[in-house]
Design a protein around this motif. Structure first.
Motif, short mmCIF file in Angstrom:
data_model
loop_
_atom_site.label_atom_id
_atom_site.label_comp_id
_atom_site.label_asym_id
_atom_site.label_seq_id
_atom_site.Cartn_x
_atom_site.Cartn_y
_atom_site.Cartn_z
N ARG A 195 -63.37 48.13 12.10
CA ARG A 195 -63.68 49.19 11.15
C ARG A 195 -65.10 49.06 10.62
NH1 ARG A 195 -60.95 52.38 13.19
NH2 ARG A 195 -58.95 53.09 12.39
N PHE A 196 -65.54 47.82 10.30
CA PHE A 196 -66.91 47.76 9.79
C PHE A 196 -67.92 48.01 10.91
CE2 PHE A 196 -66.76 42.79 9.45
CZ PHE A 196 -67.64 42.56 10.50
N GLY A 197 -67.48 47.81 12.16
CA GLY A 197 -68.32 48.22 13.29
C GLY A 197 -68.43 49.73 13.37
N GLU A 198 -67.31 50.40 13.14
CA GLU A 198 -67.30 51.86 13.20
C GLU A 198 -68.21 52.44 12.09
OE1 GLU A 198 -63.31 53.33 13.38
OE2 GLU A 198 -63.93 55.42 13.31
N ILE A 199 -68.11 51.83 10.92
CA ILE A 199 -68.97 52.28 9.81
C ILE A 199 -70.44 52.08 10.19
CG2 ILE A 199 -69.62 51.76 7.41
CD1 ILE A 199 -66.59 50.99 7.00
N ALA A 200 -70.72 50.96 10.86
CA ALA A 200 -72.11 50.66 11.25
C ALA A 200 -72.68 51.72 12.18
CB ALA A 200 -72.18 49.30 11.92
N GLN A 201 -71.81 52.32 13.00
CA GLN A 201 -72.32 53.31 13.96
C GLN A 201 -72.82 54.58 13.26
OE1 GLN A 201 -72.79 51.81 16.75
NE2 GLN A 201 -71.55 50.19 15.82
N GLN A 202 -72.41 54.74 12.01
CA GLN A 202 -72.88 55.89 11.24
C GLN A 202 -74.28 55.63 10.68
OE1 GLN A 202 -70.35 58.28 10.82
NE2 GLN A 202 -68.84 56.92 11.75
N VAL A 203 -74.73 54.39 10.80
CA VAL A 203 -75.98 54.01 10.13
C VAL A 203 -77.05 53.56 11.13
CG1 VAL A 203 -77.00 52.41 8.46
CG2 VAL A 203 -74.67 53.27 8.08
N PHE A 204 -76.71 52.62 11.99
CA PHE A 204 -77.72 52.00 12.85
C PHE A 204 -77.96 52.82 14.12
CE2 PHE A 204 -75.91 48.24 10.63
CZ PHE A 204 -77.08 47.82 10.00
N PRO A 205 -79.16 52.71 14.71
CA PRO A 205 -79.37 53.31 16.02
C PRO A 205 -78.39 52.73 17.03
CG PRO A 205 -81.45 52.52 15.08
CD PRO A 205 -80.36 52.04 14.17
N LYS A 206 -78.05 53.52 18.05
CA LYS A 206 -77.03 53.08 19.00
C LYS A 206 -77.44 51.77 19.70
CE LYS A 206 -78.46 55.61 23.08
NZ LYS A 206 -78.14 56.48 24.17
N GLY A 207 -76.44 50.92 19.88
CA GLY A 207 -76.69 49.66 20.59
C GLY A 207 -77.12 48.50 19.70
N VAL A 208 -77.51 48.78 18.45
CA VAL A 208 -78.01 47.69 17.59
C VAL A 208 -76.87 46.74 17.21
CG1 VAL A 208 -78.98 47.21 15.29
CG2 VAL A 208 -80.02 48.94 16.77
N LEU A 209 -75.71 47.31 16.87
CA LEU A 209 -74.56 46.46 16.56
C LEU A 209 -73.36 46.94 17.37
CD1 LEU A 209 -73.19 44.20 14.92
CD2 LEU A 209 -72.64 45.91 13.19
N ASN A 210 -72.89 46.08 18.25
CA ASN A 210 -71.74 46.39 19.11
C ASN A 210 -70.61 45.43 18.75
OD1 ASN A 210 -73.27 48.14 21.33
ND2 ASN A 210 -74.53 46.37 20.79
N ILE A 211 -69.39 45.97 18.73
CA ILE A 211 -68.23 45.11 18.44
C ILE A 211 -67.23 45.26 19.58
CG2 ILE A 211 -66.39 44.57 16.80
CD1 ILE A 211 -68.92 44.52 15.21
N VAL A 212 -66.83 44.14 20.16
CA VAL A 212 -65.78 44.17 21.18
C VAL A 212 -64.63 43.28 20.71
CG1 VAL A 212 -67.29 44.66 23.16
CG2 VAL A 212 -66.92 42.29 22.46
N SER A 213 -63.41 43.70 20.98
CA SER A 213 -62.28 42.87 20.57
C SER A 213 -61.54 42.37 21.80
CB SER A 213 -61.34 43.66 19.66
OG SER A 213 -60.97 44.89 20.24
N GLY A 214 -60.73 41.33 21.58
CA GLY A 214 -59.96 40.75 22.68
C GLY A 214 -59.50 39.37 22.28
N GLY A 215 -59.16 38.57 23.27
CA GLY A 215 -58.69 37.22 22.99
C GLY A 215 -59.84 36.24 23.07
N ASN A 216 -59.59 35.08 23.70
CA ASN A 216 -60.65 34.08 23.80
C ASN A 216 -61.58 34.36 24.98
OD1 ASN A 216 -59.36 32.98 21.64
ND2 ASN A 216 -58.35 31.34 22.81
N ASP A 217 -61.04 35.05 26.02
CA ASP A 217 -61.86 35.30 27.22
C ASP A 217 -63.15 36.03 26.88
OD1 ASP A 217 -59.99 34.15 28.79
OD2 ASP A 217 -59.17 36.01 29.63
N GLN A 218 -63.03 37.01 26.00
CA GLN A 218 -64.22 37.79 25.66
C GLN A 218 -65.27 36.89 25.01
OE1 GLN A 218 -61.11 38.73 25.38
NE2 GLN A 218 -60.95 40.75 26.30
#
Ligand code: NAD
Length: 484
Positions: A195-218
């Motif tokens: 969610r705080f990643g989603e909020i960030a997309q409203q503010v920062f230029p694209k690609g500046v902050l990316n959030i990926v979720s998953g287990g330990n592999d990621q």
């Protein structure tokens, strides 16, 4: 420059789901998902996307593509974006707090509110800091200047105990110094970060902050990725070692904030009565799931018996329950893995026949609830003394010889933090000087600050977060020399 208000685009975020990852400014799901649980009820709260390797690569590529333009901005321009981000987070503060309690367990009215408020404050304050170039020599024929240039793409990996605070602690200084980021939260608590990643997309230029979720592999994919220049990691010592090994592939910089087994030493004649609430909170806050929690409390023999009695009386008043209940002091253990570890530790305390004046029995039921537990003067070599329990159980140990208690306090591979308490400040400072830890407090505890470096000695970590040194860890040192 007063662009903040304009920079926050229409921030409408649905806190009910679906939860999506932030990749190159887009909100993306994944064909595979994993379940996220409420630790107070065992209910599934949501399904989170399990990022594919292609999505992680895409996030890194987006961060790499965005980084030169981001680094080309001035400090003031990047700072304005980060301040706008703090404003956008503030607009969603209540929802983030509720989500944190729901997925992490900590009480909404106390610890969760503190974590989120403090995290937003942190982002706002870090935005005001600068790493200016330094002229270290300026003679009639020669100038030497030291600059701090961005590293490039930073991979961030966070744990489940303070997912909002520890995540934002990394984002603000990383972006301020001109880097871009790909962050991966713990699989146990991904929702607030998504969610705080989603909020960030409203503010920062694209690609500046990316959030990926998953287990330990990621996490592994990030540490091995050739286009990532640094990993900033908070988690266990065991995983920290793996992160460091994998990061060697392209000599990534690493900052590792790892586990601790923090001692607190109460000196003779300490007026302990007013300290009991502070010491209790410092040991049991967040249900003990805190890297810098007091995990061994050494009390001088002259005050031991009365201290134990009064401490137990205070601790017995505390309620363990669902963090949404305003009467709850301590929430559940965040996940079944940690709950299981605690069960083995409680079983060991019982099997050793140790004295347990409070708690000691984990009653199975819905939710990962563990009672507030005190262990009275266990042997030095017991598991409860040697291991980091990460739960609401504290060994209180009686000491008589100062050299011996200092040796005991240092008898650990950890070296995160410690505290010394006593009426003779000079003596307490002398003791503090002999403790092997990254932070030692005297007659106070758990003070942090934007300008105060924080990091572990020995196997509690490498490098620091916060302060000027923490900012520098997101940069390369570049020395310029000019002949005049
Ligand atoms: P963990 O090490 O199990 O997991 C931390 C993160 O690392 C998670 O996001 C996880 O998915 C990821 N991960 C797991 N294996 C990985 C691998 N091989 N490569 C890359 N990433 C991998 O830790 P945890 O159980 O989430 O957190 C609890 C620990 O964190 C405790 O030991 C605690 O003391 C420590 N901690 C330290 C600090 C600090 O500032 N020093 C702060 C909070 C927590």
């Amino acid at each position: 420059m007063n662009v903040q208000a304009d920079m926050v685009r229409d921030v409408k975020v649905d806190f009910k789901g679906p939860y999506k990852m932030s990749v190159n400014g887009q909100m993306v799901g994944s064909n595979e998902t994993f379940e996220v649980y409420n630790p107070a009820t065992d209910d599934v709260i949501a399904n989170a996307p399990n990022a594919t390797r292609a999505q992680v690569d895409e996030a890194v590529a987006a961060a790499k593509a965005a980084q030169p333009a981001w680094a080309a901005l001035s400090y003031d321009e990047r700072s304005a974006y980060i301040t706008a981000y703090a404003d956008a987070l503030d607009a969603h503060k209540g929802e983030i707090i509720t989500l944190l309690t729901t997925e992490q367990g900590k009480p909404r009215h106390s610890m969760a509110t503190t974590e989120v408020s403090y995290a937003i404050f942190w982002v706002r304050e870090v935005a005001k800091r600068r790493l200016e170039d330094e002229v270290i020599e300026d003679t009639p024929d020669h100038v030497v200047k030291v600059a701090h240039t961005p590293l490039g793409v930073v991979g961030a990996i966070t744990p489940w105990n303070f997912p909002i605070l520890l995540g934002l602690w990394k984002i603000a200084p990383c972006l301020l110094t001109g880097n871009t980021m790909v962050m991966k939260p713990s699989p146990y608590t991904p929702l607030g970060t998504l969610r705080f990643g989603e909020i960030a997309q409203q503010v920062f230029p694209k690609g500046v902050l990316n959030i990926v979720s998953g287990g330990n592999d990621q996490g592994v994919w990030l540490t091995e990725h050739p286009d990532i220049s640094k990993i900033t990691f908070t988690g266990s010592t065991a995983t920290g070692k793996k992160v460091m090994a994998a990061s060697a592939s392209n000599l990534k910089r690493v900052t590792l904030e790892l586990g601790g087994n923090d001692p607190a030493i109460l000196m003779p004649d300490t007026d302990y009565t007013p300290l009991i609430p502070t010491l209790f909170d410092a040991a049991y806050g967040n249900s003990g799931q805190w890297c810098i929690a007091i995990k061994r409390l050494y009390v001088h023999e002259s005050i031991y018996d009365n201290f134990l009695k009064d401490f137990v009386a205070h601790a017995a008043e505390k309620t363990v329950g669902n963090g949404m209940d305003p009467n709850t002091d301590l929430g559940p253990i965040q996940n079944k893995m940690q709950f299981g570890k605690l069960k083995t530790l409680f079983a060991d305390v019982k099997a050793q026949g140790l004295s347990v004046p409070l708690g000691g029995e984990i009653i199975e039921g819905k939710g990962n609830f563990v009672p507030v537990t005190v262990v009275d003067n266990p042997p030095k070599d017991s598991r409860i003394v040697l291991e980091e329990p990460f739960g609401p159980i504290l060994p209180i140990l009686k000491w008589s010889d100062l050299d011996e208690v200092i040796a005991d306090a240092n008898n650990t591979d950890f070296g995160l933090a410690a505290s010394v308490w006593g009426p003779d400040r000079a003596k307490a400072i002398e003791v503090a000087n002999r403790i092997e830890a990254g932070t030692v407090w005297v007659n106070e505890i758990h003070i942090h600050g934007i300008d105060i470096p924080f990091g572990g000695h020995k196997q509690s970590g490498m490098g620091v977060e916060n302060g000027r040194e923490g900012l520098q860890e997101f940069t390369n040192t570049k020395t310029y020399m000019y002949a005049k």
